[in-house]
Motif scaffolding. Structure first.
Motif, PDB file in Angstrom:
ATOM      1  N   MET A   1       0.846  -1.198   0.000  1.00  0.00           N
ATOM      2  CA  MET A   1       0.000   0.000   0.000  1.00  0.00           C
ATOM      3  C   MET A   1       0.878   1.242   0.000  1.00  0.00           C
ATOM      4  SD  MET A   1      -2.980  -0.341   2.727  1.00  0.00           S
ATOM      5  CE  MET A   1      -3.865  -1.832   3.000  1.00  0.00           C
ATOM      6  N   LEU A   2       1.859   1.259   0.900  1.00  0.00           N
ATOM      7  CA  LEU A   2       2.714   2.444   1.033  1.00  0.00           C
ATOM      8  C   LEU A   2       3.436   2.740  -0.288  1.00  0.00           C
ATOM      9  CD1 LEU A   2       3.765   4.494   3.232  1.00  0.00           C
ATOM     10  CD2 LEU A   2       5.822   3.094   3.274  1.00  0.00           C
ATOM     11  N   GLU A   3       3.957   1.689  -0.914  1.00  0.00           N
ATOM     12  CA  GLU A   3       4.685   1.890  -2.176  1.00  0.00           C
ATOM     13  C   GLU A   3       3.756   2.411  -3.268  1.00  0.00           C
ATOM     14  OE1 GLU A   3       8.125  -1.536  -1.602  1.00  0.00           O
ATOM     15  OE2 GLU A   3       6.139  -2.107  -2.314  1.00  0.00           O
TER      16      GLU A   3
ATOM     17  N   ARG B   1       4.635  11.700   3.853  1.00  0.00           N
ATOM     18  CA  ARG B   1       3.330  12.164   3.373  1.00  0.00           C
ATOM     19  C   ARG B   1       2.401  10.962   3.098  1.00  0.00           C
ATOM     20  NH1 ARG B   1      -0.932  15.718   2.575  1.00  0.00           N
ATOM     21  NH2 ARG B   1      -1.616  15.706   0.412  1.00  0.00           N
ATOM     22  N   ALA B   2       2.952   9.895   2.526  1.00  0.00           N
ATOM     23  CA  ALA B   2       2.161   8.703   2.228  1.00  0.00           C
ATOM     24  C   ALA B   2       1.630   8.086   3.519  1.00  0.00           C
ATOM     25  CB  ALA B   2       2.996   7.697   1.447  1.00  0.00           C
ATOM     26  N   ARG B   3       2.485   8.025   4.528  1.00  0.00           N
ATOM     27  CA  ARG B   3       2.050   7.454   5.817  1.00  0.00           C
ATOM     28  C   ARG B   3       0.954   8.311   6.446  1.00  0.00           C
ATOM     29  NH1 ARG B   3       4.378   3.049   7.561  1.00  0.00           N
ATOM     30  NH2 ARG B   3       6.479   2.533   6.862  1.00  0.00           N
ATOM     31  N   GLU B   4       1.122   9.613   6.349  1.00  0.00           N
ATOM     32  CA  GLU B   4       0.121  10.525   6.912  1.00  0.00           C
ATOM     33  C   GLU B   4      -1.236  10.315   6.222  1.00  0.00           C
ATOM     34  OE1 GLU B   4       0.642  14.612   5.614  1.00  0.00           O
ATOM     35  OE2 GLU B   4      -1.556  14.640   5.787  1.00  0.00           O
TER      36      GLU B   4
ATOM     37  N   ARG C   1      -4.912   8.903   7.549  1.00  0.00           N
ATOM     38  CA  ARG C   1      -6.182   9.636   7.440  1.00  0.00           C
ATOM     39  C   ARG C   1      -7.305   8.797   6.836  1.00  0.00           C
ATOM     40  NH1 ARG C   1      -3.851  15.062   4.943  1.00  0.00           N
ATOM     41  NH2 ARG C   1      -6.015  15.707   4.621  1.00  0.00           N
ATOM     42  N   VAL C   2      -6.954   7.747   6.082  1.00  0.00           N
ATOM     43  CA  VAL C   2      -8.009   6.853   5.565  1.00  0.00           C
ATOM     44  C   VAL C   2      -8.066   5.549   6.381  1.00  0.00           C
ATOM     45  CG1 VAL C   2      -7.862   7.820   3.240  1.00  0.00           C
ATOM     46  CG2 VAL C   2      -6.580   5.742   3.782  1.00  0.00           C
ATOM     47  N   ASP C   3      -7.440   5.583   7.571  1.00  0.00           N
ATOM     48  CA  ASP C   3      -7.533   4.477   8.505  1.00  0.00           C
ATOM     49  C   ASP C   3      -6.827   3.210   8.038  1.00  0.00           C
ATOM     50  OD1 ASP C   3      -8.443   4.571  10.982  1.00  0.00           O
ATOM     51  OD2 ASP C   3     -10.559   4.217  10.525  1.00  0.00           O
ATOM     52  N   LEU C   4      -5.752   3.359   7.311  1.00  0.00           N
ATOM     53  CA  LEU C   4      -5.041   2.173   6.828  1.00  0.00           C
ATOM     54  C   LEU C   4      -3.572   2.166   7.266  1.00  0.00           C
ATOM     55  CD1 LEU C   4      -6.448   1.881   3.165  1.00  0.00           C
ATOM     56  CD2 LEU C   4      -6.891   0.323   5.072  1.00  0.00           C
ATOM     57  N   ALA C   5      -3.240   2.992   8.252  1.00  0.00           N
ATOM     58  CA  ALA C   5      -1.836   3.136   8.651  1.00  0.00           C
ATOM     59  C   ALA C   5      -1.222   1.794   9.061  1.00  0.00           C
ATOM     60  CB  ALA C   5      -1.712   4.140   9.785  1.00  0.00           C
ATOM     61  N   ASP C   6      -1.991   0.991   9.774  1.00  0.00           N
ATOM     62  CA  ASP C   6      -1.421  -0.264  10.279  1.00  0.00           C
ATOM     63  C   ASP C   6      -1.299  -1.327   9.183  1.00  0.00           C
ATOM     64  OD1 ASP C   6      -4.165  -0.261  10.112  1.00  0.00           O
ATOM     65  OD2 ASP C   6      -4.438  -1.752  11.705  1.00  0.00           O
ATOM     66  N   ARG C   7      -1.826  -1.031   8.002  1.00  0.00           N
ATOM     67  CA  ARG C   7      -1.755  -2.012   6.907  1.00  0.00           C
ATOM     68  C   ARG C   7      -0.768  -1.568   5.828  1.00  0.00           C
ATOM     69  NH1 ARG C   7      -6.773  -4.341   6.045  1.00  0.00           N
ATOM     70  NH2 ARG C   7      -5.604  -5.617   4.592  1.00  0.00           N
TER      71      ARG C   7
END
Ligand SMILES: Nc1ncnc2c1ncn2[C@@H]1O[C@H](COP(=O)(O)OP(=O)(O)OP(=O)(O)O)[C@@H](O)[C@H]1O
Ligand SMILES: [Mg+2]
Length: 229
Positions: free
Chosen positions: A105-107, A126-129, A133-139
């Motif tokens: 996802m991050l890539e 910025r990508a992590r931020e 914000r769309v609730d997918l940080a842990d994925r």
């Protein structure tokens, strides 16, 4: 910059057909979109909604009339400059997500930053931020190919917003999602584009989703008319 982020002035688009015939898809289309506002485009299948979005992104050129992106006349630009302008000023969201399944996802979110040669550290932050914000940080490190449709579209939304484009274009962004996931994606699309101060133009077949925009326009027989969703 001030002024509308997107302006159509008397835009026509006709496509050549077999023989000498032409299919006139858009006729005299006039509208403008301000930063920080949203516009829903509705109309029957084949009414020219995607054609209009392609013109807005500078992917396609009008047969007549003018499209201005951030005050720049797209008609006058050579292809390479038009592509650069699009890269810097437009975020695109599609019905079928278009993620690279073998990347995380991050890539996927970082890709436009890498292609543009932005700082890798800033891009990643910025990508992590955005994923947060769309609730997918842990994925963030999960492969994109394993996600649900709703998750894929949230990632695609982050990718579109990565480089802070002042214009976001979305062609049936919830067309491939069930009602619940669709509503969540639509809420995020509106909220994030507004938070970022971007203009948002989206195409939808859903009355409910059209009604969420500041303004609704309908395409009928190639012409634009205002619509009560
Ligand atoms: N490159 C092209 N050459 C010829 N005709 C085209 C081309 N692109 C689009 N058209 C025609 O223009 C019309 C409008 O197409 P468009 O894809 O913009 O419709 P739409 O409103 O997005 O429809 P849908 O809701 O089904 O996505 C259609 O009749 C289509 O066949
Ligand atoms: Mg379409």
């Amino acid at each position: 910059m001030t002024g509308p982020i997107l302006q159509f002035e008397a835009v026509d688009r006709a496509f050549p057909l077999a023989g000498d015939r032409r299919r006139h898809v858009l006729r005299g289309v006039d509208f403008s979109l301000d930063r920080g506002t949203s516009l829903a485009m509705v109309g029957r299948s084949g009414s020219g909604k995607s054609t209009l979005l392609h013109l807005a992104a500078g992917i396609d050129q009008p047969t007549a009339g003018t499209v201005l992106l951030d005050g720049v006349r797209l008609n006058d630009l050579p292809d390479t400059e038009r592509s650069l302008l699009r890269r810097d000023r437009v975020g695109l969201v599609f019905q079928f997500f278009h993620l690279l399944p073998h990347l995380s996802m991050l890539e996927n979110v970082c890709l436009p930053g890498w292609v543009a040669g932005d700082s890798a550290t800033a891009t990643r932050a910025r990508a992590r931020e955005l994923l947060d914000r769309v609730d997918l940080a842990d994925r963030a490190d999960d492969l994109a190919g394993k996600l649900s449709g709703g998750e894929m579209q949230r990632v695609a939304l982050c990718r579109a917003l990565l480089r802070r484009p002042p214009l976001l274009l979305a062609d049936e962004p919830t067309g491939n999602l069930d009602e619940k996931a669709g509503r969540q994606v639509m809420d995020l699309l509106l909220r994030l584009s507004s938070d970022e101060g971007a203009g948002l133009l989206y195409v939808t077949h859903s009355r409910e989703q059209a009604a969420l925009a500041d303004r609704v326009l309908r395409l009928r027989d190639g012409r634009l008319e205002s619509a009560q969703s």
